[in-house]
Design a protein around this motif. Structure first.
Motif, short mmCIF file in Angstrom:
data_model
loop_
_atom_site.label_atom_id
_atom_site.label_comp_id
_atom_site.label_asym_id
_atom_site.label_seq_id
_atom_site.Cartn_x
_atom_site.Cartn_y
_atom_site.Cartn_z
N PHE A 1 -1.84 20.00 6.73
CA PHE A 1 -0.52 19.38 7.40
C PHE A 1 -0.97 17.82 7.11
O PHE A 1 -2.14 17.33 7.81
CB PHE A 1 -0.50 19.48 8.64
N ALA A 2 -0.27 17.19 6.46
CA ALA A 2 -0.32 15.60 6.17
C ALA A 2 0.68 14.92 7.00
O ALA A 2 1.72 15.30 7.11
CB ALA A 2 -0.40 15.39 4.84
N HIS A 3 0.22 13.92 7.92
CA HIS A 3 0.92 13.03 8.69
C HIS A 3 0.46 11.52 8.34
O HIS A 3 -0.38 11.13 7.86
CB HIS A 3 0.38 13.12 10.04
N HIS A 4 1.76 10.80 8.53
CA HIS A 4 1.66 9.20 8.39
C HIS A 4 1.08 8.86 9.95
O HIS A 4 1.71 9.15 10.87
CB HIS A 4 3.07 8.41 8.30
N VAL A 5 0.07 8.26 9.95
CA VAL A 5 -0.40 7.54 11.24
C VAL A 5 -0.78 6.14 11.04
O VAL A 5 -0.92 5.60 9.92
CB VAL A 5 -1.61 8.35 11.63
N SER A 6 -0.91 5.27 11.97
CA SER A 6 -1.36 3.97 11.96
C SER A 6 -2.38 3.71 13.12
O SER A 6 -2.82 2.43 13.17
CB SER A 6 -0.11 3.30 12.49
N PHE B 1 0.84 -1.06 0.02
CA PHE B 1 -0.12 0.17 0.11
C PHE B 1 0.82 1.31 -0.06
O PHE B 1 1.89 1.05 0.17
CB PHE B 1 -1.03 0.04 1.17
N TYR B 2 0.30 2.56 -0.24
CA TYR B 2 0.97 3.65 -0.38
C TYR B 2 0.76 4.43 0.71
O TYR B 2 -0.38 4.65 1.15
CB TYR B 2 0.85 4.18 -1.62
N THR B 3 1.69 5.20 1.23
CA THR B 3 1.62 6.17 2.33
C THR B 3 2.39 7.02 2.30
O THR B 3 3.34 7.19 1.32
CB THR B 3 1.62 5.34 3.80
N ILE B 4 2.47 8.12 3.34
CA ILE B 4 3.57 9.13 3.16
C ILE B 4 4.82 8.87 4.38
O ILE B 4 4.56 8.57 5.34
CB ILE B 4 3.02 10.44 3.36
N ALA B 5 5.84 9.54 3.88
CA ALA B 5 7.22 9.41 4.55
C ALA B 5 7.04 10.17 5.89
O ALA B 5 7.52 9.71 7.02
CB ALA B 5 8.35 9.36 3.87
N VAL C 1 -3.27 11.11 7.75
CA VAL C 1 -4.33 12.04 8.23
C VAL C 1 -3.85 13.27 7.71
O VAL C 1 -2.84 13.59 7.58
CB VAL C 1 -4.37 12.06 9.83
N ILE C 2 -4.91 14.21 7.28
CA ILE C 2 -4.75 15.46 6.86
C ILE C 2 -5.53 16.62 7.64
O ILE C 2 -6.50 16.49 7.80
CB ILE C 2 -4.93 15.48 5.38
N PHE C 3 -4.92 17.52 8.34
CA PHE C 3 -5.47 18.51 8.94
C PHE C 3 -5.45 19.78 8.41
O PHE C 3 -4.50 20.23 7.69
CB PHE C 3 -4.86 18.83 10.30
N VAL C 4 -6.61 20.42 8.21
CA VAL C 4 -6.45 21.85 7.62
C VAL C 4 -7.24 22.85 8.51
O VAL C 4 -8.32 22.61 9.04
CB VAL C 4 -7.37 21.76 6.01
N ILE C 5 -6.35 23.88 8.62
CA ILE C 5 -6.79 24.84 9.83
C ILE C 5 -7.15 26.01 8.88
O ILE C 5 -6.55 26.45 8.24
CB ILE C 5 -5.52 25.34 10.73
#
Length: 194
Positions: A26-31, A5-9, A95-99
């Motif tokens: 802000f995009a984060h890798h989470v599990s 699968f594909y995710t961000i580093a 996860v992507i947060f948009v403020i």
């Protein structure tokens, strides 16, 4: 059977502005959902003066666990467009947060959808995408005299060793790419009959 699968580093950022409203992404890798909650608390505290802290996430190798949160924006104008950016990028465990800082001019539902989608896409465009393998774990129990044969299989197939216990009765816990697990099990279980 797909076992990648594909995710961000690492964390990446995006920015979008429309009619003086500012959207910081802000995009984060989470599990896990717990990681998402911790990040949400962090962003709520850090950007306490922002009008909205919206987000969306996908979890699991197949992205079956997901959630979108509008945080007070009109229904489906923030979380869904952010989730849509994740889906169209084919990413999971992200996860992507948009403020949003309100600029004094209402954007309307169409304007909000575009703003949240664009800021999320911007964060993903700046991300380093990685291909990850789906692994399975297997614990094999064997007699001590079979040690050399077991370790030969481990050396040849190169699974990750998670745990090992070498007493009178030995056990080894291995993790390997999902598609290789049937072969690993077959080779180890054949040792008992050799």
């Amino acid at each position: 059977m797909t076992d990648t699968f594909y995710t961000i580093a690492q964390t990446s950022e995006g920015y979008y502005t429309e009619k003086r409203s500012k959207f910081y992404a802000f995009a984060h890798h989470v599990s896990s959902a717990e990681e998402v909650k911790a990040l949400q608390a962090f962003y709520k505290k850090k950007y306490y003066d922002a009008r909205h802290v919206c987000y969306a996430y996908r979890l699991g190798p197949e992205g079956k666990e997901f959630r979108a949160n509008d945080d007070g924006e009109p229904s489906s104008t923030a979380g869904k467009p952010i989730l849509g950016a994740l889906l169209s990028a084919g990413l999971t465990d992200v996860v992507i947060f948009v403020i949003r800082y309100y600029g004094g001019v209402n954007l309307g539902t169409g304007g909000l959808i575009v703003a949240y989608r664009e800021s999320a896409q911007q964060a993903l465009a700046n991300a380093v995408v990685e291909e990850w393998q789906v692994e399975e774990q297997y614990t094999y129990t064997f007699a001590y005299p079979q040690m050399n044969v077991v370790m030969k299989v481990v050396k040849e197939m190169q699974p990750r060793i998670i745990a090992q216990d070498f007493q009178t009765t030995c056990s080894i816990t291995l993790s390997i790419r999902k598609s290789l697990m049937p072969q690993l099990k077959q080779r180890l279980e054949a040792i008992a009959f050799a």
